[in-house]
Design a protein around this motif. Structure first.
Motif, PDB file in Angstrom:
ATOM      1  N   PHE A  58       0.668  -1.270   0.112  1.00 54.75           N
ATOM      2  CA  PHE A  58       0.053  -0.148  -0.126  1.00 54.75           C
ATOM      3  C   PHE A  58       0.815   1.312  -0.022  1.00 54.75           C
ATOM      4  N   ASN A  59       1.736   1.394   0.978  1.00 54.40           N
ATOM      5  CA  ASN A  59       2.638   2.480   1.027  1.00 54.40           C
ATOM      6  C   ASN A  59       3.834   2.332   1.960  1.00 54.40           C
ATOM      7  N   ALA A  60       4.993   2.660   1.415  1.00 55.74           N
ATOM      8  CA  ALA A  60       6.307   2.583   2.135  1.00 55.74           C
ATOM      9  C   ALA A  60       6.805   3.934   2.936  1.00 55.74           C
ATOM     10  N   GLY A  61       5.973   4.944   2.689  1.00 53.84           N
ATOM     11  CA  GLY A  61       6.132   6.151   3.381  1.00 53.84           C
ATOM     12  C   GLY A  61       7.055   7.050   2.241  1.00 53.84           C
ATOM     13  N   VAL A  62       7.732   8.013   2.709  1.00 51.96           N
ATOM     14  CA  VAL A  62       8.616   8.879   1.915  1.00 51.96           C
ATOM     15  C   VAL A  62       9.818   8.179   1.223  1.00 51.96           C
ATOM     16  N   ASP A  63      10.102   8.852  -0.063  1.00 51.66           N
ATOM     17  CA  ASP A  63      11.425   8.542  -0.607  1.00 51.66           C
ATOM     18  C   ASP A  63      12.525   8.826   0.044  1.00 51.66           C
ATOM     19  N   ILE A  64      13.328   7.870   0.775  1.00 53.02           N
ATOM     20  CA  ILE A  64      14.297   8.112   1.504  1.00 53.02           C
ATOM     21  C   ILE A  64      15.538   8.547   0.538  1.00 53.02           C
ATOM     22  N   LYS A  65      15.585   7.866  -0.538  1.00 53.23           N
ATOM     23  CA  LYS A  65      16.757   8.380  -1.424  1.00 53.23           C
ATOM     24  C   LYS A  65      16.493   9.543  -2.000  1.00 53.23           C
ATOM     25  N   GLU A  66      15.283  10.272  -2.267  1.00 54.83           N
ATOM     26  CA  GLU A  66      15.316  11.910  -2.621  1.00 54.83           C
ATOM     27  C   GLU A  66      16.049  12.632  -1.200  1.00 54.83           C
ATOM     28  N   ILE A  67      15.746  12.145  -0.260  1.00 52.59           N
ATOM     29  CA  ILE A  67      16.305  12.912   1.041  1.00 52.59           C
ATOM     30  C   ILE A  67      17.514  12.848   1.034  1.00 52.59           C
ATOM     31  N   GLN A  68      18.157  11.667   0.947  1.00 54.95           N
ATOM     32  CA  GLN A  68      19.424  11.441   1.013  1.00 54.95           C
ATOM     33  C   GLN A  68      20.272  12.023  -0.326  1.00 54.95           C
ATOM     34  N   ARG A  69      19.843  12.139  -1.321  1.00 52.76           N
ATOM     35  CA  ARG A  69      20.507  12.984  -2.551  1.00 52.76           C
ATOM     36  C   ARG A  69      20.691  14.523  -2.245  1.00 52.76           C
ATOM     37  N   ASP A  70      19.936  14.998  -1.324  1.00 50.76           N
ATOM     38  CA  ASP A  70      19.881  16.379  -1.187  1.00 50.76           C
ATOM     39  C   ASP A  70      20.851  16.856  -0.096  1.00 50.76           C
ATOM     40  N   THR A  71      21.639  17.810  -0.470  1.00 54.60           N
ATOM     41  CA  THR A  71      22.676  18.258   0.385  1.00 54.60           C
ATOM     42  C   THR A  71      22.163  19.390   1.608  1.00 54.60           C
ATOM     43  N   GLY A  72      21.048  19.746   1.252  1.00 51.74           N
ATOM     44  CA  GLY A  72      20.257  20.764   2.171  1.00 51.74           C
ATOM     45  C   GLY A  72      19.144  20.132   2.890  1.00 51.74           C
ATOM     46  N   HIS A  73      18.036  20.952   3.097  1.00 53.12           N
ATOM     47  CA  HIS A  73      17.132  20.643   3.917  1.00 53.12           C
ATOM     48  C   HIS A  73      15.846  20.795   2.967  1.00 53.12           C
ATOM     49  N   ALA A  74      15.856  20.987   1.776  1.00 53.84           N
ATOM     50  CA  ALA A  74      14.590  21.201   0.917  1.00 53.84           C
ATOM     51  C   ALA A  74      14.028  20.140   0.649  1.00 53.84           C
ATOM     52  N   ALA A  75      14.606  18.959   0.588  1.00 53.52           N
ATOM     53  CA  ALA A  75      13.845  17.445   0.287  1.00 53.52           C
ATOM     54  C   ALA A  75      13.185  17.188   1.456  1.00 53.52           C
TER      55      ALA A  75
END
Length: 250
Positions: A58-75
């Motif tokens: 059904f759902n695994a939450g947020v895309d962790i990889k998207e956050i890991q790729r971001d060097t700041g806090h935007a993701a």
């Protein structure tokens, strides 16, 4: 891939999430999901929305990889705001929302299911918050709508999951069925709701939201403040960077 809406029969809209391989949503995906649910609920011809998903769970939450790729806090901010928007859309939908849950329902999935008006689940469905293993916090607000307080805390602190049958025993899952019957079971319940007068149904949804003992929007945003604090302090990234399994998220 993405979010789609179908109308299988009169009065019912089915919103389907499809982000392979495990339905871990990027920030924009959460916004798209929220928009789809809101739009469906505003349609005067719709009296019930079924929220479902394609693929393995059904759902695994947020895309962790998207956050890991971001060097700041935007993701991280994008995920925070996107999840809040999607959860609110389910809660504030003008008509009842039924979550049809199969496989994993984790992290943000708990936010969606916990804010739904009813849940139908397949026998293989599991529910949990692996947030402490993912460098995040949040959605305890919604898990507390599914299980008693002490069980919620034990599940949260251990990152364990509960089965659909366990939630059924607690009264939060309406019905547990074989995986192949999930779609039909969800439509059966939606059909029963959609048979009611549309105007009265909308009034009833607003009335029930108005008497909720917990303001789910404020409570969840309060939790998210600690997620961001963990991010600013560095512990969020430190824990999150231990996450290596491809295709999962929190």
């Amino acid at each position: 891939m993405g979010v789609s809406t179908a109308s299988p029969e009169k009065g019912i809209a089915v919103v389907t999430v499809d982000f392979p391989p495990v339905n871990a949503l990027p920030a924009q995906g959460w916004y798209d999901l929220g928009d789809a649910v809101t739009t469906a609920g505003r349609d005067p011809g719709v009296r019930c929305v079924v929220l479902t998903a394609a693929g393995r769970g059904f759902n695994a939450g947020v895309d962790i990889k998207e956050i890991q790729r971001d060097t700041g806090h935007a993701a991280l901010l994008g995920a925070n705001h996107g999840c809040a928007a999607a959860f609110s859309a389910v809660y504030d939908c003008e008509v009842p929302v039924i979550a049809a849950v199969h496989g994993h329902c984790l992290g943000g999935g708990i936010g969606l299911a916990g804010n739904a008006d009813a849940i139908v689940a397949s026998e293989d469905a599991t529910f949990g918050l692996p947030e402490l293993d993912r460098g995040a916090l949040g959605a305890a607000t919604h898990l507390a709508r599914l299980v008693p307080q002490h069980l919620m805390r034990a599940l949260y602190f251990t990152s364990r999951t509960a089965t659909a049958e366990e939630l059924h025993r607690h009264g939060s899952v309406w019905r547990v069925v074989e995986r192949r019957h999930l779609h039909d079971a969800a439509l059966e319940l939606a059909r029963e709701m959609a048979a009611k007068d549309g105007t009265l149904l909308r009034l009833a949804k607003a009335a029930l939201n108005g008497i909720d003992p917990v303001d789910v929007r404020r409570s969840y945003r309060f939790e998210q403040g600690f997620t961001f604090e963990a991010g600013l302090g560095g512990v969020g990234a430190r824990v999150r960077n231990t996450f290596k399994s491809a295709g999962e998220a929190s």
